[in-house]
Design an enzyme around this catalytic site. Sequence first.
Site, PDB file in Angstrom:
ATOM      1  N   ASN A 102      19.667  24.366  32.989  1.00  0.00           N
ATOM      2  CA  ASN A 102      20.044  22.958  33.014  1.00  0.00           C
ATOM      3  C   ASN A 102      21.539  22.780  32.800  1.00  0.00           C
ATOM      4  O   ASN A 102      22.187  23.586  32.132  1.00  0.00           O
ATOM      5  CB  ASN A 102      19.257  22.185  31.958  1.00  0.00           C
ATOM      6  CG  ASN A 102      17.764  22.276  32.188  1.00  0.00           C
ATOM      7  OD1 ASN A 102      17.313  22.490  33.312  1.00  0.00           O
ATOM      8  ND2 ASN A 102      16.982  22.131  31.124  1.00  0.00           N
ATOM      9  N   ASP A 104      22.766  19.688  31.672  1.00  0.00           N
ATOM     10  CA  ASP A 104      22.845  18.360  31.050  1.00  0.00           C
ATOM     11  C   ASP A 104      23.416  18.342  29.641  1.00  0.00           C
ATOM     12  O   ASP A 104      23.545  17.272  29.040  1.00  0.00           O
ATOM     13  CB  ASP A 104      21.460  17.702  31.046  1.00  0.00           C
ATOM     14  CG  ASP A 104      20.378  18.619  30.463  1.00  0.00           C
ATOM     15  OD1 ASP A 104      20.658  19.366  29.499  1.00  0.00           O
ATOM     16  OD2 ASP A 104      19.247  18.592  30.988  1.00  0.00           O
ATOM     17  N   HIS A 119      23.988  27.776  34.891  1.00  0.00           N
ATOM     18  CA  HIS A 119      24.474  27.016  36.054  1.00  0.00           C
ATOM     19  C   HIS A 119      25.632  26.083  35.715  1.00  0.00           C
ATOM     20  O   HIS A 119      25.993  25.229  36.522  1.00  0.00           O
ATOM     21  CB  HIS A 119      23.325  26.220  36.680  1.00  0.00           C
ATOM     22  CG  HIS A 119      22.265  27.075  37.269  1.00  0.00           C
ATOM     23  ND1 HIS A 119      20.914  26.754  37.215  1.00  0.00           N
ATOM     24  CD2 HIS A 119      22.329  28.257  37.929  1.00  0.00           C
ATOM     25  CE1 HIS A 119      20.209  27.701  37.809  1.00  0.00           C
ATOM     26  NE2 HIS A 119      21.047  28.622  38.248  1.00  0.00           N
ATOM     27  N   CYS A 127      39.593  21.706  37.611  1.00  0.00           N
ATOM     28  CA  CYS A 127      40.495  21.719  38.748  1.00  0.00           C
ATOM     29  C   CYS A 127      40.389  23.092  39.406  1.00  0.00           C
ATOM     30  O   CYS A 127      40.639  24.111  38.755  1.00  0.00           O
ATOM     31  CB  CYS A 127      41.933  21.453  38.308  1.00  0.00           C
ATOM     32  SG  CYS A 127      43.134  21.604  39.668  1.00  0.00           S
ATOM     33  N   CYS A 130      44.265  24.852  39.422  1.00  0.00           N
ATOM     34  CA  CYS A 130      44.937  25.377  38.220  1.00  0.00           C
ATOM     35  C   CYS A 130      43.970  25.787  37.121  1.00  0.00           C
ATOM     36  O   CYS A 130      44.363  26.429  36.144  1.00  0.00           O
ATOM     37  CB  CYS A 130      45.939  24.362  37.672  1.00  0.00           C
ATOM     38  SG  CYS A 130      45.184  22.920  36.854  1.00  0.00           S
ATOM     39  N   GLY A 188       9.589  24.965  30.614  1.00  0.00           N
ATOM     40  CA  GLY A 188       9.919  24.036  31.685  1.00  0.00           C
ATOM     41  C   GLY A 188      10.592  24.645  32.901  1.00  0.00           C
ATOM     42  O   GLY A 188      11.286  23.942  33.632  1.00  0.00           O
ATOM     43  N   ASN A 214       4.475  25.468  29.819  1.00  0.00           N
ATOM     44  CA  ASN A 214       4.539  24.713  31.064  1.00  0.00           C
ATOM     45  C   ASN A 214       3.204  23.993  31.262  1.00  0.00           C
ATOM     46  O   ASN A 214       2.161  24.519  30.881  1.00  0.00           O
ATOM     47  CB  ASN A 214       4.798  25.639  32.259  1.00  0.00           C
ATOM     48  CG  ASN A 214       6.276  25.855  32.527  1.00  0.00           C
ATOM     49  OD1 ASN A 214       7.061  24.914  32.540  1.00  0.00           O
ATOM     50  ND2 ASN A 214       6.663  27.114  32.742  1.00  0.00           N
ATOM     51  N   ALA A 233       6.493  20.073  27.327  1.00  0.00           N
ATOM     52  CA  ALA A 233       7.388  20.803  26.430  1.00  0.00           C
ATOM     53  C   ALA A 233       7.440  20.208  25.027  1.00  0.00           C
ATOM     54  O   ALA A 233       7.288  20.927  24.031  1.00  0.00           O
ATOM     55  CB  ALA A 233       8.787  20.847  27.035  1.00  0.00           C
TER      56      ALA A 233
END
Length: 245
Positions: A102, A104, A119, A127, A130, A188, A214, A233
Amino acid sequence: MELLLKESAKIIKKSNYTIAFTGAGISVESGIPPFRGEYGLWNKYRPQVLDLSYFLNYPGNCWGYIREIFYDFFADAKPNDAHRVLANMERNKLLNAIVTQNIDNLHYDAGNNTVHEFHGNSKKLICLKCGQVYDVNDIDFENIPPKCVNDNEILKPNFIFFGEGIPQEAYSNSFAAAQKAEVCIIVGSTGEVTPASYVPRTAKQAGATIIEINPEETVFTSVITDIHLKGKAAEILNQLGKLLF
């Protein structure tokens, strides 16, 4: 279920190194839909908007969708009980690390400190020229696309787009944790996204007990899972937490 919960708690208490591997399912209860599936974001938006080459060519177009999905719609999402139980497990030295698919930031918001974000994280922008990293709270989303103060280059959310590789540090830390794990708690994740799904598989190969939380069977269930705690969960982790603390 009660016997499986008790067995799981016993295994976790005996473990010298426990990791949690979390996917979209843990954040659904915080109001964040998954990307895939019946109610997934890709049923509403084109995946193209998170393709790196498309972003580089049409950043203004992409940023309109990015702002709507990640910074308007999800901005007020808060950790749920599942996140809080995992944070409490870390505080009580029953959880050594989280590897999450996730983006988040909810594990950090809940109080976890050792989180390997496979991820990336939507709460940071970067940027690409730079390398300057910006906190999302410092960005004015009324003016998009946002630009770097150093070189006026367009900023990109600091999570993985299609066509990008996994950040090396997150990748290395995730698999190092998996190789040390005596217990891996899957929460999950359906196991459909690679290479992230190789993390619990690596833990299994290294001898870890796999506890899966799950609501339905997944790619993991019949292949590597030792104990399947079937349910949402937050509900399952709340029950497990009562046996652990």
